[in-house]
Design a protein around this motif. Structure first.
Motif, short mmCIF file in Angstrom:
data_model
loop_
_atom_site.label_atom_id
_atom_site.label_comp_id
_atom_site.label_asym_id
_atom_site.label_seq_id
_atom_site.Cartn_x
_atom_site.Cartn_y
_atom_site.Cartn_z
N GLN A 41 0.75 -1.31 -0.28
CA GLN A 41 -0.05 -0.11 0.00
C GLN A 41 0.93 1.34 -0.07
O GLN A 41 0.65 2.26 -0.67
CB GLN A 41 -1.03 0.02 1.15
CG GLN A 41 -2.16 -0.90 0.99
CD GLN A 41 -3.02 -0.98 2.37
OE1 GLN A 41 -2.92 -0.18 3.44
NE2 GLN A 41 -4.40 -1.71 2.03
N SER A 42 2.01 1.29 0.71
CA SER A 42 3.01 2.37 0.84
C SER A 42 3.35 2.54 -0.60
O SER A 42 3.59 3.73 -1.06
CB SER A 42 4.03 1.99 1.75
OG SER A 42 3.62 2.00 3.18
N ALA A 78 14.61 10.59 -5.51
CA ALA A 78 14.56 10.28 -4.25
C ALA A 78 13.37 9.30 -3.61
O ALA A 78 13.31 8.52 -2.92
CB ALA A 78 14.28 11.45 -3.18
N ILE A 79 12.28 9.54 -4.36
CA ILE A 79 11.03 8.55 -4.32
C ILE A 79 11.51 7.21 -4.74
O ILE A 79 11.06 6.42 -4.06
CB ILE A 79 10.11 9.08 -5.04
CG1 ILE A 79 9.27 10.56 -4.52
CG2 ILE A 79 8.52 7.98 -5.17
CD1 ILE A 79 8.38 11.01 -5.22
N THR A 84 13.01 1.69 -2.93
CA THR A 84 14.00 0.57 -2.87
C THR A 84 14.36 0.26 -1.34
O THR A 84 14.55 -0.87 -0.92
CB THR A 84 15.33 1.22 -3.43
OG1 THR A 84 15.23 1.40 -4.83
CG2 THR A 84 16.48 0.20 -3.34
N ALA A 85 14.40 1.34 -0.54
CA ALA A 85 14.65 1.28 1.03
C ALA A 85 13.28 0.37 1.48
O ALA A 85 13.71 -0.44 2.34
CB ALA A 85 14.59 2.44 1.91
N GLN A 86 12.29 0.41 1.11
CA GLN A 86 11.39 -0.55 1.56
C GLN A 86 11.48 -1.96 1.34
O GLN A 86 10.96 -2.79 2.21
CB GLN A 86 9.89 -0.09 0.97
CG GLN A 86 9.06 1.26 1.44
CD GLN A 86 8.00 1.62 1.30
OE1 GLN A 86 7.00 0.70 1.16
NE2 GLN A 86 7.59 2.67 0.49
N GLU A 91 12.73 -7.67 2.83
CA GLU A 91 13.80 -8.75 2.95
C GLU A 91 13.90 -9.37 4.60
O GLU A 91 14.55 -10.37 4.65
CB GLU A 91 15.14 -8.18 2.54
CG GLU A 91 15.08 -8.24 1.26
CD GLU A 91 16.39 -7.44 0.61
OE1 GLU A 91 16.53 -7.85 -0.69
OE2 GLU A 91 17.32 -7.04 1.20
N THR A 92 13.17 -8.69 5.44
CA THR A 92 13.17 -9.54 6.88
C THR A 92 12.39 -10.53 6.86
O THR A 92 12.22 -11.45 7.94
CB THR A 92 12.80 -8.52 7.75
OG1 THR A 92 11.48 -7.98 7.84
CG2 THR A 92 13.78 -7.17 7.86
N MET A 93 11.29 -10.73 5.62
CA MET A 93 10.61 -11.83 5.62
C MET A 93 11.24 -12.86 4.86
O MET A 93 11.61 -13.04 3.89
CB MET A 93 9.01 -11.41 5.00
CG MET A 93 8.05 -12.49 5.07
SD MET A 93 6.61 -11.71 4.51
CE MET A 93 6.92 -11.12 2.87
#
Length: 248
Positions: A41-42, A78-79, A84-86, A91-93
């Motif tokens: 959603q983000s 920057a967007i 990309t940062a999200q 990746e923690t999943m």
């Protein structure tokens, strides 16, 4: 009513928080599905902002308004970096955690109409972007409307023309602006930076998919990571990359 209560209500109502925080609707009881929903959603919210910025960028380029164009280019890049940062969070999943709810999903990012619009604005004009959406749907209509408009690169060519560089002889124009090393060259470099940020986000997305589902069929019925790999390393503005190799 106290000032703090008024300020709280203003913040809540301005951002429509009651609605915003109520639209995350996981369909399983798996802990990690909420993360999946929030990140996607983000992404859609950032896509909305990115289209807003790309529309503004086309206007400022067409008007040869260098300052606002440079600022918008930086923001758009920057967007993509924020997107990309999200992926770092996703990746923690683990693949096991994703598999716990993956079979219950009924769609994937492959069917993001806003992403298809971004592709079209950046120059994808192969006629297939709208085909993934039902006939007479608003999504297909929006994508087709975008496809009938000039691309971002078309706006850049208009900008070059207004600044005295001959876009009909693009290699010479690009060599000339690089030699001049002025604001026009900064606009050109800004477009390359934007293109690179887009490719980097796509690359990270492919690596994420490879990491989580391997070579399995994609959630949207595509060939998964193999399908996504075909989309990366294809620049949106090839002429701006070819000039670095002396190509026409």
């Amino acid at each position: 009513m106290s000032n703090s209560h008024s300020a709280y209500c203003g913040y809540r109502d301005y951002l429509v928080l009651e609605t915003l925080l109520d639209i995350q609707k996981p369909i399983t009881e798996q802990h990690d599905e909420l993360l999946f929903v929030v990140v996607h959603q983000s992404h859609e919210l950032w896509f909305k902002e990115l289209l807003h910025e790309l529309d503004a960028l086309q206007v400022t380029l067409s008007k040869a308004d260098s300052g606002p164009a440079l600022r918008t280019l930086r923001r758009a890049r920057a967007i993509f970096r924020a997107l990309t940062a999200q992926i770092d969070v996703l990746e923690t999943m683990t693949s096991e955690q994703f598999d716990a709810f993956r079979d219950q999903l009924v769609g994937s990012g492959f069917y993001s109409a806003q992403f298809r619009e971004i592709e079209v604005v950046l120059g994808r004009r192969d006629g297939t972007a709208a085909e993934h959406f039902p006939e007479n749907s608003p999504e297909r209509a929006r994508i087709r409307a975008r496809a009938g408009e000039p691309t971002l690169f078309d706006a850049f060519l208009a900008y070059l023309d207004a600044k005295g560089y001959a876009p009909h002889d693009l290699p010479s124009a690009l060599h000339g602006l690089h030699s001049d090393d002025g604001v026009v060259e900064q606009i050109c470099q800004g477009l390359v930076d934007l293109d690179q940020a887009f490719q980097e986000w796509q690359y990270r997305h492919v690596v994420l998919v490879q990491r989580v589902i391997g070579n399995k069929i994609g959630t949207g019925g595509t060939s998964g990571a193999e399908f996504l790999r075909k989309a990366i390393f294809t620049p949106s503005f090839p002429a701006l990359w070819h000039i670095r190799h002396g190509e026409k």
